[in-house]
Design a protein around this motif. Sequence first.
Motif, PDB file in Angstrom:
ATOM      1  N   ALA A 147       0.750  -1.256  -0.395  1.00  0.00           N
ATOM      2  CA  ALA A 147      -0.019   0.495   0.357  1.00  0.00           C
ATOM      3  C   ALA A 147       1.154   1.255   0.014  1.00  0.00           C
ATOM      4  N   ASP A 148       2.236   1.128  -0.039  1.00  0.00           N
ATOM      5  CA  ASP A 148       2.912   2.861   0.165  1.00  0.00           C
ATOM      6  C   ASP A 148       2.973   3.578  -0.864  1.00  0.00           C
ATOM      7  N   ASP A 149       2.569   4.290  -1.073  1.00  0.00           N
ATOM      8  CA  ASP A 149       2.698   5.480  -2.301  1.00  0.00           C
ATOM      9  C   ASP A 149       4.134   5.630  -2.574  1.00  0.00           C
ATOM     10  N   SER A 150       5.063   6.052  -2.140  1.00  0.00           N
ATOM     11  CA  SER A 150       6.323   5.996  -1.531  1.00  0.00           C
ATOM     12  C   SER A 150       7.098   5.912  -3.901  1.00  0.00           C
ATOM     13  N   PRO A 151       7.518   6.540  -4.315  1.00  0.00           N
ATOM     14  CA  PRO A 151       8.528   6.285  -5.087  1.00  0.00           C
ATOM     15  C   PRO A 151       9.167   6.022  -5.147  1.00  0.00           C
ATOM     16  N   ALA A 152       9.135   4.612  -5.746  1.00  0.00           N
ATOM     17  CA  ALA A 152       9.650   3.614  -6.325  1.00  0.00           C
ATOM     18  C   ALA A 152      10.255   3.557  -7.729  1.00  0.00           C
ATOM     19  N   PRO A 153      11.412   4.432  -8.484  1.00  0.00           N
ATOM     20  CA  PRO A 153      11.672   4.302 -10.233  1.00  0.00           C
ATOM     21  C   PRO A 153      12.098   3.680 -10.309  1.00  0.00           C
ATOM     22  N   ALA A 189       8.780  10.045 -19.652  1.00  0.00           N
ATOM     23  CA  ALA A 189       8.438   8.889 -18.973  1.00  0.00           C
ATOM     24  C   ALA A 189       8.339   9.508 -17.127  1.00  0.00           C
ATOM     25  N   ARG A 190       8.802  10.673 -16.828  1.00  0.00           N
ATOM     26  CA  ARG A 190       8.602  11.204 -15.507  1.00  0.00           C
ATOM     27  C   ARG A 190       6.574  11.256 -15.037  1.00  0.00           C
ATOM     28  N   HIS A 191       6.012  11.823 -16.118  1.00  0.00           N
ATOM     29  CA  HIS A 191       5.008  11.559 -16.061  1.00  0.00           C
ATOM     30  C   HIS A 191       4.133  10.021 -15.889  1.00  0.00           C
ATOM     31  N   GLN A 192       4.650   9.126 -15.766  1.00  0.00           N
ATOM     32  CA  GLN A 192       4.483   7.977 -15.835  1.00  0.00           C
ATOM     33  C   GLN A 192       3.997   7.773 -14.733  1.00  0.00           C
ATOM     34  N   GLY A 193       3.293   6.897 -14.129  1.00  0.00           N
ATOM     35  CA  GLY A 193       3.241   5.836 -13.705  1.00  0.00           C
ATOM     36  C   GLY A 193       2.811   7.005 -11.470  1.00  0.00           C
ATOM     37  N   GLY A 194       2.310   8.411 -12.210  1.00  0.00           N
ATOM     38  CA  GLY A 194       2.216   8.513 -10.761  1.00  0.00           C
ATOM     39  C   GLY A 194       2.805   9.365 -10.169  1.00  0.00           C
ATOM     40  N   ALA A 195       4.217   9.438 -10.409  1.00  0.00           N
ATOM     41  CA  ALA A 195       5.715  10.397  -9.278  1.00  0.00           C
ATOM     42  C   ALA A 195       5.726  11.271  -9.538  1.00  0.00           C
ATOM     43  N   GLN A 196       6.348  11.925  -8.553  1.00  0.00           N
ATOM     44  CA  GLN A 196       6.045  13.181  -8.743  1.00  0.00           C
ATOM     45  C   GLN A 196       7.594  13.597  -8.947  1.00  0.00           C
TER      46      GLN A 196
END
Length: 420
Positions: free
Chosen positions: A257-263, A330-337
């Motif tokens: 459930a973690d919403d932290s970045p994982a790029p 790619a910065r805009h994919q997956g919901g990461a900031q």
Amino acid sequence: MTGAVVTKSSPVVVVPSESKQTTTPPASHTVALSSFDLCMLPFPMKLVLAFDRPIHEPVETIKRALSRELDHYQPVAGRLDGEGGIACTGEGVVFVAASASCALDEAMASTLQEMDLTVSCPGVFCRDADPLLLVQVTEFSCGGFVVGVTWNHLLADGAGIGQFLCAVGELARGVSPPSVTPVRHWDDALRGLPTTMVRAQRSTVDNNGSRYLVRHDIAIPLSLVSRIKGESGGCTAFEAVAAVIWRCRTRAVASPADDSPAPLCFPCNVRALVGAGAGYYGNCVVGQVVPATSGAVASSSIADLALLVRRAKESVLDLLLPGSSGHGEARHQGGAQAAPLRWYDSLGVISWVNLGFDAADFGGGRAARVIWHEDRTLLPGCMVCPPCRGDAFSVSSLCVKPEHADAFLRELDLLGIQYW
């Protein structure tokens, strides 16, 4: 196998052979670092090539060939000038002869990656006055030998060092001059990187020092890779392997459930895109990022993650456009900031396949093993190394802290992946 001992001689300096024939070194000139070079930090990279077929006097053979090769690759024997260039001073490279108390096949089966087979730089980062290349040749009791290479990343990328080592091998086998004419000067007519991107690329790495992580050597079955390629509709082997490690590692270090970045971060060779000619051996890669949250990666199928990697590769041309932020679409994919990342958030995956490392031949045939010989890294990451081990892709990994190692291995177990 335990108790193997590596005995080293004192380091010597190998200089270009032509300068040995004169009373004064050749007049130095300076090669300016390109925008691609300036994206890199002066971090020492370590590579080990293991050769299971003996050659005559490997230490002296490779030492002589290295000296002759420096005539063709003059910047390799130079030093950073502290002003954005490499001064071709002819000061040379460090060379160490060593011997191991065991047979090579014993070491390859267990502890090769743990043996003292490379020369280390004095600090975490290379200094301007340090040699740009350090080489160690270790002879084993069976006649096999290992070539350990440490190089300053500002000098060259993996493809460049692969080209250099293949050329040393040619001279060792009596092929002269090298079949590929080396080029280190960056033609200003070629496409460079936007200034904003140079800053962005350097900022993606925490340069406060390298960190120690748990090392694992992983064999990802070809059958698993084939299955992922089929499920994804045709991803590449690298994309499949990267997706496997990305999901296993993310599940090990974060909750679902973690919403932290994982790029996921990986370099792309852009020689063809920028017009670099054959023989160019400086840095010519850009780092691409596939952003996502931990929860998204942990809950996705491996095939879907492989497709994310593919789309990021396909958008690499966007990174070369003026005004690029350094991360492309790619910065805009997956919901990461786009906020700066903490050191342990990211995973880097690099492929050393098709760079020429396993093609280097010093007289007895190609390398039996190629190993990323690190015990610390700037970014948690993995190296996909050639050649395949039997029916599996070989991956050297430094991507988890000790407290996450067991969970990481359990994820590999679920996919039937071997490790040691």
